[in-house]
Design an enzyme around this catalytic site. Structure first.
Site, PDB file in Angstrom:
ATOM      1  N   GLU A  15      -8.280  17.479  12.377  1.00 46.26           N
ATOM      2  CA  GLU A  15      -9.107  18.609  12.843  1.00 46.26           C
ATOM      3  C   GLU A  15      -8.392  19.935  12.593  1.00 46.26           C
ATOM      4  O   GLU A  15      -9.007  20.925  12.189  1.00 46.26           O
ATOM      5  CB  GLU A  15      -9.373  18.469  14.353  1.00 46.26           C
ATOM      6  CG  GLU A  15     -10.133  17.208  14.751  1.00 46.26           C
ATOM      7  CD  GLU A  15      -9.212  16.016  15.022  1.00 46.26           C
ATOM      8  OE1 GLU A  15      -8.173  15.886  14.346  1.00 46.26           O
ATOM      9  OE2 GLU A  15      -9.542  15.205  15.896  1.00 46.26           O
TER      10      GLU A  15
ATOM     11  N   CYS B 173      -6.293  18.279  19.879  1.00 46.38           N
ATOM     12  CA  CYS B 173      -7.313  18.750  18.933  1.00 46.38           C
ATOM     13  C   CYS B 173      -8.580  19.205  19.642  1.00 46.38           C
ATOM     14  O   CYS B 173      -9.279  20.092  19.156  1.00 46.38           O
ATOM     15  CB  CYS B 173      -7.660  17.646  17.945  1.00 46.38           C
ATOM     16  SG  CYS B 173      -6.311  17.292  16.814  1.00 46.38           S
TER      17      CYS B 173
ATOM     18  N   THR C 108       0.773 -23.819  -4.864  1.00 40.88           N
ATOM     19  CA  THR C 108       1.484 -22.542  -4.749  1.00 40.88           C
ATOM     20  C   THR C 108       2.900 -22.576  -5.317  1.00 40.88           C
ATOM     21  O   THR C 108       3.520 -21.534  -5.517  1.00 40.88           O
ATOM     22  CB  THR C 108       1.472 -22.075  -3.274  1.00 40.88           C
ATOM     23  OG1 THR C 108       1.906 -20.738  -3.214  1.00 40.88           O
ATOM     24  CG2 THR C 108       2.323 -22.947  -2.394  1.00 40.88           C
TER      25      THR C 108
ATOM     26  N   MET D  44       5.656 -25.441  -7.835  1.00 42.96           N
ATOM     27  CA  MET D  44       5.890 -26.785  -8.363  1.00 42.96           C
ATOM     28  C   MET D  44       6.776 -27.539  -7.373  1.00 42.96           C
ATOM     29  O   MET D  44       7.369 -26.952  -6.467  1.00 42.96           O
ATOM     30  CB  MET D  44       6.562 -26.732  -9.751  1.00 42.96           C
ATOM     31  CG  MET D  44       5.754 -25.979 -10.804  1.00 42.96           C
ATOM     32  SD  MET D  44       4.022 -26.493 -10.977  1.00 42.96           S
ATOM     33  CE  MET D  44       4.215 -28.000 -11.915  1.00 42.96           C
TER      34      MET D  44
ATOM     35  N   ASP E  35      13.386 -17.882  -3.648  1.00 47.44           N
ATOM     36  CA  ASP E  35      12.970 -16.902  -4.677  1.00 47.44           C
ATOM     37  C   ASP E  35      13.803 -15.626  -4.692  1.00 47.44           C
ATOM     38  O   ASP E  35      13.720 -14.864  -5.644  1.00 47.44           O
ATOM     39  CB  ASP E  35      11.504 -16.469  -4.440  1.00 47.44           C
ATOM     40  CG  ASP E  35      10.540 -17.644  -4.452  1.00 47.44           C
ATOM     41  OD1 ASP E  35      10.921 -18.701  -4.984  1.00 47.44           O
ATOM     42  OD2 ASP E  35       9.433 -17.497  -3.921  1.00 47.44           O
TER      43      ASP E  35
ATOM     44  N   ARG F 125       7.139  -0.682  -4.858  1.00 46.82           N
ATOM     45  CA  ARG F 125       7.585   0.028  -6.068  1.00 46.82           C
ATOM     46  C   ARG F 125       6.410   0.201  -7.027  1.00 46.82           C
ATOM     47  O   ARG F 125       5.397  -0.477  -6.913  1.00 46.82           O
ATOM     48  CB  ARG F 125       8.704  -0.774  -6.743  1.00 46.82           C
ATOM     49  CG  ARG F 125       8.289  -2.209  -7.000  1.00 46.82           C
ATOM     50  CD  ARG F 125       9.408  -3.071  -7.558  1.00 46.82           C
ATOM     51  NE  ARG F 125       8.934  -4.430  -7.777  1.00 46.82           N
ATOM     52  CZ  ARG F 125       9.067  -5.432  -6.917  1.00 46.82           C
ATOM     53  NH1 ARG F 125       9.690  -5.242  -5.769  1.00 46.82           N
ATOM     54  NH2 ARG F 125       8.589  -6.628  -7.184  1.00 46.82           N
TER      55      ARG F 125
END
Ligand code: AOF
Ligand code: ZN
Length: 356
Positions: free
Chosen positions: A46, A81, A158, A160, A197, A204
């Site tokens: 506002e 506000c 999802t 192996m 992993d 990024r």
């Protein structure tokens, strides 16, 4: 109000922990000022709209303000506000929804009414709620809104059997994931994923996704029952803080450790973790983890939205499924979902679903 919602959308990546809010001032059927909230600590929507009107030489007396959230009534990081709107002599305020923040909740509209200003609330409410699912969850339930992101083959696998999972989906889907990470206040994962992993789990530039201006790295949260997160994990490479939730007492050189054991188990109490993150003003969580944490969140009722990227690949029967749910044996045990959206992202399909 549609324009106000579009303006609010500009704050999608940056208003945390505040809501995304837009405001349009209209007089004699003309837009005379527009604004949105950019970042916590900076002026609200506002105030920016009133400043915009002034900068354009437009008098606000007699104008109507369209705001995507009830104007605030409290002295927070900035002033109220509702007072600023009254001082600017607007005659009508149309809000998409009330502010569930207990410091405001109805008091902003109440103040305006006492000043003789006509108020309406509930215009395009569903769209306004969708814009702030995280803020609303924190205010209404005390915990963040949680989105679980998964990637799978056409046959629902999802990884192996040997753990390999790079890459199931295409670059376009991975850029889409960066956008989702960027709108979250925190990214949640589990040690198993870090050990398998070693992802950075930061935000990024990637492909078509470019980091928004004013953006900051989300908090990264690791569910690590036995405190096994390696000191050299890549998650510590980027800026931004890391929090480890553990079932045991301990320390980590790279992160704050909180001990949140579940009763009678060696695991982390996910509900307590979410309550803690809510207290720390985390509105929205993005989860990227393996089948164990995915299943635990689902069982704890902590998945508000599932986003599954499906790649046109077959990975076969020895590959792993998305959720570790061995207790499901009968068709009657199956978990029902409701699909909200399906669309192509590059070569892949993105399925958005909620749990029924
Ligand atoms: C509005 N317009 O654009 C926003 C509002 O700490 P502060 O002063 O920034 O206040 C934050 C609270 O104000 C936030 O929790 C929510 O209730 C409201 N946000 N209100 O009138 C805005 N962003
Ligand atoms: Zn305000």
């Amino acid at each position: 109000m549609s324009l106000a919602l579009q303006l609010a959308e500009k704050g999608r990546f940056t208003t945390h922990p505040n809501p995304r809010v837009g405001c349009v001032l209209v007089k004699d059927d003309q837009v005379i000022g527009q604004g949105w909230h950019h970042q916590a600590g900076q002026p609200h929507a506002e105030i920016n709209a009133l400043a915009d009107a002034k900068a354009q030489g437009n008098a606000t007396e007699g104008a109507t303000a369209y705001v995507t959230l009830e104007p605030c009534s409290h002295h927070g990081r900035t002033g109220p506000c509702c007072q600023a709107l009254a001082k600017a002599k607007v005659v009508r305020v149309v809000a998409a929804m009330q502010d569930p923040n207990p410091q405001v909740a109805g008091k902003g509209l109440g103040y305006l009414q006492n000043q003789g200003i006509i108020t309406t609330s509930g215009v395009q409410q569903a769209a306004a709620r969708a814009l702030n699912v995280g803020f609303l969850s924190r205010m209404e339930k005390g915990r963040p809104w949680i989105r679980l992101k998964l990637a799978m083959s056409l046959d629902g696998r999802t990884a192996m059997d040997n753990g390999q999972s790079k890459w199931i989906t295409s670059a376009a889907a991975r850029a889409d994931v960066q956008r989702m990470r960027a709108e979250a206040d925190a990214i949640l994962t589990a040690t198993g994923t870090l050990l398998a992993d070693d992802p950075k789990l930061d935000v990024r530039d990637e492909g078509a996704f470019q980091l928004p201006e004013l953006h900051r790295q989300p908090l990264r949260v690791i569910v690590d029952s036995k405190l096994q997160t390696p000191h050299q994990a890549r998650i510590f490479e980027s800026n931004g803080q890391v929090l480890i939730a553990s079932a045991i007492k301990g320390e980590h050189p790279q992160a704050e450790v909180v001990q949140l054991p579940q009763q009678n188990s060696q695991r982390v109490d996910l509900i307590r973790l979410m309550d803690l993150l809510g207290q720390r003003e985390i509105n929205q969580i993005h989860v990227e983890a393996g089948p164990v944490l995915a299943a635990s969140l689902l069982k704890a009722g902590l998945v508000d939205e599932l986003v599954v990227y499906m790649a046109a690949k077959l990975m076969g029967n020895t590959a792993r499924g998305l959720f570790d749910l061995p207790e499901l044996q009968q068709m009657a045990d199956a978990i029902d979902l409701q699909i909200q959206d399906i669309r192509a992202i590059g070569k892949d399909w993105r399925i958005t679903a909620t749990v029924l």
